[in-house]
Enzyme design. Structure first.
Site, short mmCIF file in Angstrom:
data_model
loop_
_atom_site.label_atom_id
_atom_site.label_comp_id
_atom_site.label_asym_id
_atom_site.label_seq_id
_atom_site.Cartn_x
_atom_site.Cartn_y
_atom_site.Cartn_z
N GLN A 297 -6.00 5.06 -60.07
CA GLN A 297 -6.55 5.78 -58.67
C GLN A 297 -7.34 6.62 -59.56
O GLN A 297 -7.76 6.56 -60.63
CB GLN A 297 -5.65 7.32 -58.65
N SER B 297 0.00 9.40 -61.84
CA SER B 297 1.01 7.58 -62.19
C SER B 297 1.19 6.30 -61.08
O SER B 297 1.49 6.51 -60.06
CB SER B 297 2.53 8.31 -62.29
N HIS B 298 -0.20 7.41 -60.49
CA HIS B 298 -0.26 6.28 -59.25
C HIS B 298 -0.74 4.52 -59.30
O HIS B 298 -1.80 4.01 -59.00
CB HIS B 298 -1.11 7.04 -58.08
N VAL B 299 0.56 4.06 -60.37
CA VAL B 299 -0.08 2.57 -60.60
C VAL B 299 0.19 2.02 -59.46
O VAL B 299 1.32 1.84 -58.92
CB VAL B 299 -0.47 2.04 -62.23
#
Ligand SMILES: Cc1cc2nc3c(=O)[nH]c(=O)nc-3n(C[C@H](O)[C@H](O)[C@H](O)COP(=O)(O)OP(=O)(O)OC[C@H]3O[C@@H](n4cnc5c(N)ncnc54)[C@H](O)[C@@H]3O)c2cc1C
Ligand code: SF4
Lengths: 591, 246
Positions: A349, A517-519
């Site tokens: 992100q 933590s938007h992997v």
């Protein structure tokens, strides 16, 4: 495996990971009468005992010491920006905060729960149609192989389970005042009304409205009122305690698998959870076309083989991809030859921020709030604005979400302020309640050079390679970051602060401070096995009884948080297994 | 005299009990478990913050503690806004943190190779950083001033700290900046963390900022935009307001 795995009696379904994705699939399949065993490498977590109101509000423990996160000693990743570098291990989490234990990262998440927009699911075709092929040069953006129409029922199912609070902007094609006008047509409103708002988002919304934008309450997994969900589990109303992101909720107010799914699931006789059991591998038969089960290691170091008819892997992006690489599922992606799919199209992100400082007249009480309390606008998100001549594609969701302001981490001061001493203290005290920030959580479009693979050097405690992340922000995303941050700053200036500090995301990507933590990606869905790992039912190409569920399936990341879509995909996969796969077990679903 | 707020267990003794059960149940808890039906649990099972009732230093020697107090006293000087870092208990906080799991980075990935000059800057765990850094600081101050750091006047202590911050003093065995950053980070943690950990005595920093601490319900206040709320802060340890007068 070093020790011989002892073989256990078989079961119908094994689910790896009991976070949002795994718990939903397990519940839906148990509801269909299948015998399901869920494996979780961490502890069994329960609100009453783990997130007790007497001790939940502890910043040192939950933020600085990362109590709820996966211990990097147990498993971590290595990182580098490009193939010429040697990757180094992340010894403490910085850029992102992976979870552990039942509930996964969904215990300490923020709770912002968007749906992706209709065009997202055919992004490549859409952008090429509108701007021509050259607009995507250097990017490996692709279509999802599914459609908004196919996704919508499952978004709805997730919102009902998670008790999302919000205001619809588009019901069945009719635009609704006060909601997000850019959302896809939904069948009905959110199950709960929007939460109340604090001062900062209210100010922001007013300024945005005056500039002609259409602000809306950020869709929130923090319950605005008592709510009993579609599984019969009850949430309590959010109290805006401000110990939300990175903490567990003591009020049963922040939706998570441990609040909304597992209390119902664990009481079913055909479901068993095995905790402190880490899955090491998905086993295949000699043909390589059928998963026979999984191998796991318990806390005593004993390895076991659990045979199953169906294997579902829902272990979060990183471990989904690592397990596939370690199990030899799909061909590992090679950025040089541009072949292979396992590890391909990893994306993140592009998080941007604008900070506002006020010398007079503002008292934000920043300690009141929660991870998903806030107001946003979407005028500069994704393809909601014309990108012709701008030199980039993509955009971001602009919003003010006061998550709370526990003061070890939350002490904004203007740049140049000393870091200690009397002047530091004075400035810190002056701005603690007199500053706010506007974030722009923007898209991140995949490229040939960003990918996941096994690290050649660093090993986990079982002696197996860590996952290696090769990632940097592309030129496209850096230009986009400049643009959307500039637009965000215009809104900031309309509020007449004494100082505006613009922080567009810059390269190189690093682990020094939290971004999100938007992997996503690495085992993506699509219609073509040459460029995807799973079909639109999350079923692995050529291994029909294996399903890999989670944000690992996103081919790229729009300017939205992922979990609404992770939840929808979990329902979608479970639905496909129940209604299609079980009719012809062992075959690829062809509809 | 204050009495426990409620009959039976006081909040403080609950926490005390849970501090010991942390160690006991942590071991039992990391066993693989098969969960079926209604999981059994006890309130306060394993969720108390680990802290110490004991006032003695847990990690530092008396000399080390004195020097750390002399540092935190300058990083956070006493003034009209608050007492100093020393009086707020920041050194005590650091001592207790180093004695616990944080001191050895027990939870963190510790396998090499550590590549010098690149991230991570140092393979030393916090305990070693303090041990080495304090030793080197003593050497530096003896060489330059023939005094302990703690014997220097305020202005000179500030100069030394500034030089450490800017990497202008050579230490052996540890980079002086790594030491400085470690102490600065832990000092701020101690000043702003819940007093249960030994710093932020009497919630001084929270009172200074207007942060109400471990309160958990702002429903009566969320709509009061742009108003000073003047809420009395609350610690995990409890509140004097909860205790009836004897
Ligand atoms: C601080 C923070 C804030 C966030 N805020 C938002 C937000 O506002 N909005 C949003 O949409 N998203 C947000 N997210 C992201 C969100 O938490 C994730 O998208 C979501 O939790 C993903 O669910 P999952 O089930 O795929 O993975 P997880 O929740 O991580 O669950 C995976 C589970 O698998 C287990 N597991 C992993 N490997 C193994 C193995 N080998 N064997 C056995 N078990 C294993 C893990 O322990 C874990 O419990 C946030 C995340 C964080 C950390
Ligand atoms: S802000 Fe609301 S949802 Fe978040 S932890 Fe507090 S009470 Fe729970």
């Amino acid at each position: 495996m070093t020790t011989q795995a002892k073989k256990l009696p078989g079961t119908d379904v094994v689910v790896v990971g009991l976070g949002w994705a795994g718990s939903i699939v397990a519940k839906e399949l148990a509801d269909a009468g299948l015998r399901v065993i869920g494996f979780e490498r961490g502890a069994w977590r329960d609100t009453a005992s783990d997130f007790n109101i007497a001790s939940a509000a502890d910043e040192l423990r939950y933020v600085q010491r990362q109590e709820l996160m996966l211990r990097t000693r147990q498993n971590t990743c290595t990182l580098r920006n490009n193939v010429t570098q040697t990757a180094l291990p992340m010894r403490t989490w910085g850029s992102f905060h992976p979870g552990n234990g039942t509930g996964g990262a969904g215990n300490h998440w923020a709770g912002i729960t968007f749906r992706f927009q209709p065009d997202e699911f055919h992004l490549k075709s859409h952008l090429e149609d509108r701007y021509g092929k050259q607009a995507l040069e250097g990017l490996s953006v692709q279509d999802w192989g599914t459609t908004w129409e196919e996704m919508e029922p499952f978004y709805d199912a997730f919102e009902r389970v998670a008790g999302i609070s919000g205001k619809a902007g588009n019901i069945g094609g009719t635009l609704i005042e006060g909601g997000n006008p850019f959302e896809g047509p939904r069948r009905r409103d959110y199950p709960n009304p929007p939460t109340q708002q604090t001062f900062a988002p209210t100010l922001f919304a007013e300024a945005a409205r005056n500039l002609g934008y259409k602000p809306f309450p950020v869709p929130s997994a923090l319950a605005s009122q008592g709510y009993t969900n579609s599984y019969g589990v009850t949430m309590g109303p959010c109290t805006f305690c401000g110990f939300c992101t990175n903490y567990g909720c003591a009020n049963y107010s922040k939706a998570s698998a441990i609040v909304n799914v597992l209390p119902a699931l664990i009481r079913m006789p055909n479901f068993t959870a095995k905790t402190h059991c880490e899955v090491l591998e998905v086993r295949k038969d000699s043909s390589g076309k059928r998963a026979t089960g999984i191998v796991y290691v318990d806390a005593n170091g004993q390895t076991w083989e659990q045979p199953a008819e169906i294997v579902v892997v829902a272990a979060f992006t990183f471990e989904n991809v690592r397990l596939m690489l370690l199990s030899g599922i799909g061909e590992p992606y090679d950025p040089v030859s541009n072949t292979g799919t396992t590890g391909r199209n990893y994306a993140y992100q592009t998080a941007n921020n604008v900070q506002l400082f006020f010398d007079e007249g503002k008292n934000f009480n920043p300690f009141i709030g929660g991870g998903a309390i806030g107001m946003g606008i979407d005028e500069f998100n994704n393809d909601n604005f014309d990108h012709s001549g701008l030199g980039f594609v993509g955009g971001g969701s602009t919003r003010v979400t006061p998550i709370g302001a526990a003061p070890i981490a939350s002490r904004p001061v203007p740049p140049g302020t000393p870091r200690w001493g009397s002047q530091w203290k004075k400035t810190t005290a002056q701005y603690y309640s007199a500053s706010m920030s506007i974030g722009c959580e923007a898209s991140n479009y995949s490229s040939r050079t960003n990918y996941l693979s096994l690290d050649p050097t660093y090993k986990d405690p079982h002696g197996r390679p860590l996952l290696r992340i090769t990632f940097d922000f592309t030129e496209n995303d850096l230009r986009m970051a400049q643009y959307v941050t500039g637009k965000t700053a215009e809104i900031a200036r309309a509020l007449n602060p004494s100082l505006v500090v613009e922080s567009p995301r810059k390269a190189p990507w690093n682990n020094t401070s939290y971004q999100s933590s938007h992997v996503v990606g690495g085992f993506v869905m699509g219609a073509d096995p040459a460029t995807s790992s799973v079909n639109k039912h999350l079923q692995v190409w050529d291994v029909p009884n294996l399903f890999v569920v989670g944000a690992s399936a996103f081919p790229q990341n729009p300017g939205y948080n992922p979990t609404g879509t992770v939840g929808a995909l979990a329902f979608k996969a479970a639905h496909a297994i129940r209604t299609l796969y079980l009719k012809r077990p062992g075959e690829m679903i062809s509809v | 005299m204050t009495t426990p707020p409620l009959a039976g267990l006081s909040r403080r003794s609950l926490l005390k009990a849970s501090a010991t059960t942390v160690a006991a149940s942590a071991a039992a808890y990391t066993q693989a478990a098969t969960v079926k039906g209604v999981p059994s649990w006890l309130p306060f099972d394993h969720n108390g913050p680990l802290h110490y009732q004991d006032q003695q230093p847990q990690f530092f020697s008396a000399e080390q503690l004195r020097e750390v107090e002399a540092i935190v006293e300058r990083l956070i000087p006493g003034d009209e806004l608050s007492v100093s870092g020393k009086e707020a208990g920041c050194a005590v906080f650091i001592d207790r943190q180093l004695a616990g799991q944080y001191g050895t980075y027990e939870r963190l990935y510790q396998h090499g190779p550590f590549i010098a000059g690149v991230e991570p800057k140092s393979d030393h765990v916090p305990r070693e950083r303090y041990r080495l850094g304090l030793e080197e600081l003593e050497k530096h101050c003896q060489q330059s001033y023939q005094k302990h750091f703690s014997e220097l006047p305020d202005a000179q202590r500030d100069e030394v700290l500034q030089a450490l911050e800017g990497g202008k003093i050579e230490f052996a065995g540890i980079e002086s900046q790594v030491f400085f950053e470690q102490v600065l980070q832990n000092t701020m943690e101690g000043f702003f963390a819940d007093p249960v950990y030994g710093g932020n005595r009497d919630m001084v920093s929270w009172k200074m900022l207007g942060f109400p601490g471990a309160r958990y319900d702002y429903r009566p206040y969320i709509a009061r935009h742009n108003q000073k709320l003047e809420l009395i802060p609350l610690s995990i340890i409890g509140s004097s307001a909860w205790s009836r007068k004897a």
